[in-house]
Design a protein around this motif. Structure first.
Motif, PDB file in Angstrom:
ATOM      1  N   ILE B 112       0.837  -1.196   0.000  1.00  0.00           N
ATOM      2  CA  ILE B 112       0.000   0.000   0.000  1.00  0.00           C
ATOM      3  C   ILE B 112       0.874   1.250   0.000  1.00  0.00           C
ATOM      4  O   ILE B 112       0.602   2.223  -0.704  1.00  0.00           O
ATOM      5  CB  ILE B 112      -0.930  -0.003   1.226  1.00  0.00           C
ATOM      6  N   PHE B 114       3.742   1.639  -1.353  1.00  0.00           N
ATOM      7  CA  PHE B 114       4.249   1.882  -2.704  1.00  0.00           C
ATOM      8  C   PHE B 114       3.169   2.498  -3.586  1.00  0.00           C
ATOM      9  O   PHE B 114       3.425   3.461  -4.316  1.00  0.00           O
ATOM     10  CB  PHE B 114       4.751   0.571  -3.316  1.00  0.00           C
ATOM     11  N   LEU B 118       3.161   6.116  -5.468  1.00  0.00           N
ATOM     12  CA  LEU B 118       2.896   6.203  -6.902  1.00  0.00           C
ATOM     13  C   LEU B 118       1.847   7.268  -7.176  1.00  0.00           C
ATOM     14  O   LEU B 118       1.956   8.051  -8.124  1.00  0.00           O
ATOM     15  CB  LEU B 118       2.378   4.845  -7.362  1.00  0.00           C
ATOM     16  N   LEU B 119       0.838   7.296  -6.324  1.00  0.00           N
ATOM     17  CA  LEU B 119      -0.260   8.227  -6.570  1.00  0.00           C
ATOM     18  C   LEU B 119       0.181   9.671  -6.369  1.00  0.00           C
ATOM     19  O   LEU B 119      -0.391  10.589  -6.953  1.00  0.00           O
ATOM     20  CB  LEU B 119      -1.422   7.892  -5.648  1.00  0.00           C
ATOM     21  N   ALA B 120       1.221   9.862  -5.554  1.00  0.00           N
ATOM     22  CA  ALA B 120       1.729  11.222  -5.378  1.00  0.00           C
ATOM     23  C   ALA B 120       2.287  11.735  -6.701  1.00  0.00           C
ATOM     24  O   ALA B 120       2.389  12.934  -6.914  1.00  0.00           O
ATOM     25  CB  ALA B 120       2.807  11.252  -4.306  1.00  0.00           C
ATOM     26  N   ALA B 121       2.654  10.812  -7.605  1.00  0.00           N
ATOM     27  CA  ALA B 121       3.269  11.228  -8.862  1.00  0.00           C
ATOM     28  C   ALA B 121       2.263  11.310 -10.002  1.00  0.00           C
ATOM     29  O   ALA B 121       2.629  11.695 -11.104  1.00  0.00           O
ATOM     30  CB  ALA B 121       4.397  10.269  -9.226  1.00  0.00           C
ATOM     31  N   VAL B 122       1.008  10.946  -9.760  1.00  0.00           N
ATOM     32  CA  VAL B 122       0.009  11.062 -10.829  1.00  0.00           C
ATOM     33  C   VAL B 122      -0.148  12.541 -11.180  1.00  0.00           C
ATOM     34  O   VAL B 122      -0.367  13.366 -10.301  1.00  0.00           O
ATOM     35  CB  VAL B 122      -1.347  10.482 -10.389  1.00  0.00           C
ATOM     36  N   PRO B 123       0.005  12.881 -12.469  1.00  0.00           N
ATOM     37  CA  PRO B 123      -0.025  14.300 -12.855  1.00  0.00           C
ATOM     38  C   PRO B 123      -1.339  14.963 -12.467  1.00  0.00           C
ATOM     39  O   PRO B 123      -2.394  14.345 -12.514  1.00  0.00           O
ATOM     40  CB  PRO B 123       0.109  14.234 -14.381  1.00  0.00           C
ATOM     41  N   SER B 124      -1.235  16.246 -12.084  1.00  0.00           N
ATOM     42  CA  SER B 124      -2.418  16.927 -11.564  1.00  0.00           C
ATOM     43  C   SER B 124      -3.463  17.117 -12.643  1.00  0.00           C
ATOM     44  O   SER B 124      -4.653  17.175 -12.354  1.00  0.00           O
ATOM     45  CB  SER B 124      -2.020  18.258 -10.951  1.00  0.00           C
ATOM     46  N   VAL B 125      -3.032  17.198 -13.914  1.00  0.00           N
ATOM     47  CA  VAL B 125      -4.019  17.390 -14.975  1.00  0.00           C
ATOM     48  C   VAL B 125      -4.949  16.176 -15.045  1.00  0.00           C
ATOM     49  O   VAL B 125      -6.143  16.306 -15.317  1.00  0.00           O
ATOM     50  CB  VAL B 125      -3.316  17.668 -16.322  1.00  0.00           C
ATOM     51  N   VAL B 126      -4.418  14.990 -14.706  1.00  0.00           N
ATOM     52  CA  VAL B 126      -5.246  13.786 -14.719  1.00  0.00           C
ATOM     53  C   VAL B 126      -6.272  13.846 -13.588  1.00  0.00           C
ATOM     54  O   VAL B 126      -7.447  13.510 -13.772  1.00  0.00           O
ATOM     55  CB  VAL B 126      -4.369  12.529 -14.608  1.00  0.00           C
ATOM     56  N   PHE B 127      -5.823  14.311 -12.410  1.00  0.00           N
ATOM     57  CA  PHE B 127      -6.761  14.497 -11.306  1.00  0.00           C
ATOM     58  C   PHE B 127      -7.870  15.463 -11.717  1.00  0.00           C
ATOM     59  O   PHE B 127      -9.046  15.253 -11.398  1.00  0.00           O
ATOM     60  CB  PHE B 127      -6.032  15.060 -10.079  1.00  0.00           C
ATOM     61  N   TRP B 130     -10.332  13.818 -14.118  1.00  0.00           N
ATOM     62  CA  TRP B 130     -11.173  12.878 -13.382  1.00  0.00           C
ATOM     63  C   TRP B 130     -12.220  13.623 -12.555  1.00  0.00           C
ATOM     64  O   TRP B 130     -13.408  13.292 -12.562  1.00  0.00           O
ATOM     65  CB  TRP B 130     -10.308  12.006 -12.478  1.00  0.00           C
ATOM     66  N   VAL B 175      -7.877  14.888  -2.022  1.00  0.00           N
ATOM     67  CA  VAL B 175      -7.425  13.583  -2.520  1.00  0.00           C
ATOM     68  C   VAL B 175      -5.983  13.682  -3.027  1.00  0.00           C
ATOM     69  O   VAL B 175      -5.175  12.779  -2.832  1.00  0.00           O
ATOM     70  CB  VAL B 175      -8.366  13.087  -3.643  1.00  0.00           C
ATOM     71  N   LEU B 178      -3.455  13.847  -0.145  1.00  0.00           N
ATOM     72  CA  LEU B 178      -3.431  12.648   0.708  1.00  0.00           C
ATOM     73  C   LEU B 178      -2.095  11.907   0.646  1.00  0.00           C
ATOM     74  O   LEU B 178      -1.498  11.622   1.688  1.00  0.00           O
ATOM     75  CB  LEU B 178      -4.533  11.683   0.274  1.00  0.00           C
TER      76      LEU B 178
END
Lengths: 385, 313
Positions: B112, B114, B118-127, B130, B175, B178
């Motif tokens: 979890i 890891f 990983l989610l910290a690196a998801v680009p903000s434009v994708v957030f 969504w 989110v 987080l």
């Protein structure tokens, strides 16, 4: 009190039993107060309640969940208080809250990943999407496609190339600066005032909002080239470097710091000059950590949109020259396709492109993260023994 | 034969200076100083480009009442969105961190951890995409309900049917921050001395009492530091807000149309801006820079101050 203990006949058993019940947490019930079974049963009940509220009373999902969760907390408290006293009850309630927090976070994140994959997978691996640019593609093409009279045209080739060029340039700028700064902090500076100031300002730099970095690069290039020609790839690379340098410095400093001092001392004692000690002993020992830290730093900036939006403009076609004219990257491409569809009437094709670009971006980020882990694991220095 | 060697050894107490040494030392000192210069450059160039907007006559600024009148609603929106995000995100993040460090089995916890990194690196434009496509429409009915039943609270005014409101943006920001707060908190929770935990359990503490008396006091400076990092990210977060929020004028109603944040304002208007408008946006960016700087310095101060009191280390 003494009277009670001195009356040895029949009531004694009852007296002891009631005293033990005063001691919180002592097990008198047949069910252990710490067992999870009542909690599980109650959770099932709460789930049923949520379903009833949602379907029976037609409540909003979030509201139904919140209400049944509150009910669940109350029930857990009551049941465990009966079984083991208030301390056990509080413990169980907090346990429920911790699990709930976890679920709270997993749901949106899972939904996010699912959305990106579901929406993007249809187009992201289409060779024509990967090979075409948006040059000459207009809303009319999208309308033709939607009506079934034309093919799906327009892709993200230029954006993929732009992402690689700009991130590559940013890496070329930030890695030497970041790495040498870390070397200064660990090997030369120690605890002198300059390195204390540098640590402080690296911290400050970590907090620079990404859009401010973009504004800085733009303002710098306006001074150099004038407002008309300021938007170019290298400006974006500089903006990204401002964001990347502090990450590289911090990661590398941490890695250099865990190289054991004995190694340095042994090397210096053999008469090896300090620069060779750093280059041949310290850096190779820390190499895997440094590489994985740098990979993580790249993963962090590769998806940046805001600074590039400001600094590189928006190109429709392929541009390989980072020193002249606007460029494009996957993140900027996704943003424009999503918010400003080519044809306002037929949004679908543009949204498809946006989600495909987003999926590619997420895949790149995940791949870089996994790569960093792999590097750290595979090339970790052997610890002897 | 011996004399020069000893003299040389005496003259430099540390080591022999060689060209390589001078080069390496120079390069590392140079990069270190360069970082200071870059930071100074950021401040300098922003101020330079912002000066026209700060000195322009009031009626030439958007809104016609001067720069301050233009920027304060943006500052308000930025701060409110970030603070709501922080208030929503922090308890959940602490919960996840505790789950990973003390409730979940070790192996699951690592996995979890890891995923969260990983989610910290998801680009903000994708957030942002969504939030706009999936999240905002779902919240519309909820806002309707809030507006009907809790309408007497000022922040729950007339609801927006699209859900593209400041509240939605704040929840998505929560989110997004987080993973940051979680990973910092998890790190410090895992470092709690094992002996403290075992001592608490041996004295008869329940698991929660152990966490409250041993883990949380030990981890508090780290948690506060992580929270402030998250707040800093939320303040500067651009794309998610720019995509989700339908910008408007200042309003106390957080679930209806209205409000905007500095970064979103810049991102939405910069591509078409020119002349004084450009300078206005850069000046707004400067204000944002100052705010995040203040938050970060405050965070450092808190962490440093708390560190002295923490008896654990």
């Amino acid at each position: 009190m003494s009277i009670q203990t001195q009356t040895p006949q029949t009531p004694q058993g009852d007296v002891q039993r009631s005293r033990l019940e005063d001691v919180e947490g002592v097990v008198l019930s047949r069910v252990r107060p710490t067992t999870g079974r009542p909690a599980l049963l109650l959770a099932l009940g709460a789930l049923v309640l949520a379903v009833v509220l949602r379907l029976g009373l037609d409540m909003h999902v979030a509201l139904a969940l919140v209400l049944s969760f509150v009910g669940y907390l109350g029930a857990v408290y009551a049941v465990y208080r009966h079984l083991g006293g208030p301390r056990v009850a509080v413990d169980q309630v907090l346990r429920a809250l911790v699990y709930f927090a976890f679920v709270c976070a997993i749901v949106p994140l899972a939904s996010l990943l699912w959305t990106v994959v579901a929406q993007g997978a249809g187009r992201a691996f289409d060779p024509s999407f990967l090979n075409q640019t948006m040059n000459g593609v207009t809303g009319l093409h999208d309308q033709d496609y939607a009506e079934g009279v034309g093919p799906f045209v327009g892709g993200a080739y230029h954006a993929i190339v732009g992402t690689l060029i700009i991130t590559g340039l940013a890496t070329l700028i930030s890695v030497p600066i970041g790495l040498f700064t870390a070397i200064y902090l660990v090997e030369y500076g120690g605890r002198n005032p300059l390195s204390r100031w540098i640590r402080f300002f690296v911290d400050v730099m970590t907090g620079i909002p990404s859009i401010v970095a973009g504004l800085f690069a733009f303002a710098l290039f306006v001074q150099l080239f004038g407002p008309r020609d300021a938007k170019m790839g290298i400006a974006g690379a500089i903006a990204l470097s401002v964001l990347m340098i502090p990450t590289v410095v911090r990661n590398s400093e941490e890695m250099l710091r865990i190289v054991p001092n004995e190694l340095r001392e042994a090397s210096l004692a053999l008469g090896v000059p300090q620069w060779r000690t750093i280059a041949k002993v310290v850096l190779p020992t820390a190499a895997s950590g440094l590489a994985s830290g740098i990979t993580l730093a790249i993963a962090r900036v590769i998806g940046e949109t805001a600074p590039l939006l400001v600094a590189i403009g928006y190109a429709r076609g392929l541009s390989l020259n980072a020193f002249e004219g606007p460029m494009n990257t996957l993140a900027v491409y996704a943003y424009y396709m999503f918010t400003k569809p080519l044809s306002p009437a037929v949004r679908e094709p543009s949204l498809e492109r946006a989600w495909a670009a987003a999926l590619l971006l997420v895949l790149i980020v995940v791949a870089l993260n996994l790569l960093a882990r792999l590097i750290a694991k595979m090339f970790a220095p052997k610890t002897g023994r | 034969m011996n004399a020069p060697a000893t003299r040389r050894a005496r003259s430099s107490s540390t080591a022999v200076r060689r060209p390589g040494d001078i080069l390496f030392n120079g390069a590392s000192l140079g990069s270190a100083v360069l970082i200071l210069l870059i930071l100074a450059g950021v401040a300098f160039f922003l101020v330079m480009e912002a000066v026209p907007a700060l000195t322009a006559p009031a009626e030439e600024i958007s809104g016609g009442e001067g720069f301050f009148a233009y920027v304060w609603p943006l500052v308000f929106g930025t701060v409110v969105a970030s603070v709501i995000a922080m208030l929503l995100g922090t308890p959940v993040a602490i919960g996840i961190a505790l789950f990973v460090s003390h409730y979940a089995p070790r192996r699951l916890g690592n996995g979890i951890g890891f995923v969260i990194d990983l989610l910290a690196a998801v680009p903000s434009v994708v957030f942002g995409m969504w939030g706009m496509a999936v999240f905002a429409p779902r919240l519309g009915p909820l806002y309707e309900w809030l507006s009907q039943n809790l309408g007497w609270i000022p922040i729950f005014g007339d609801a927006s049917a699209t859900g593209r409101t400041l509240m939605t943006a704040s929840i998505v920001l929560a989110v997004m921050i987080l993973p940051i707060i979680t990973s910092v908190s998890r790190e410090v929770f895992l470092q709690t001395p094992r002996l403290h935990e075992e001592a608490a359990l041996a004295l008869g503490a329940t698991k929660w009492e152990m966490i409250r008396t041993a883990v949380l006091p030990f981890g508090m400076p780290g948690v506060i530091g992580g929270t402030m990092l998250g707040l800093g990210r939320a303040l500067g977060e651009t794309m998610a807000v720019a995509i989700i929020l339908a910008p408007g004028v200042f309003s106390w109603n957080f679930i209806g149309a209205g409000n905007a944040t500095i970064p979103a304002e810049i991102a939405l208007n910069f591509p078409e801006a020119a002349g004084l408008r450009l300078s206005e946006l850069i000046a707004a960016g400067l204000v944002l820079f100052v705010i995040t700087l203040a938050v970060n310095l405050f965070a450092r101060w808190i962490v440093d101050r708390r560190a002295e009191f923490s008896g654990a280390n």
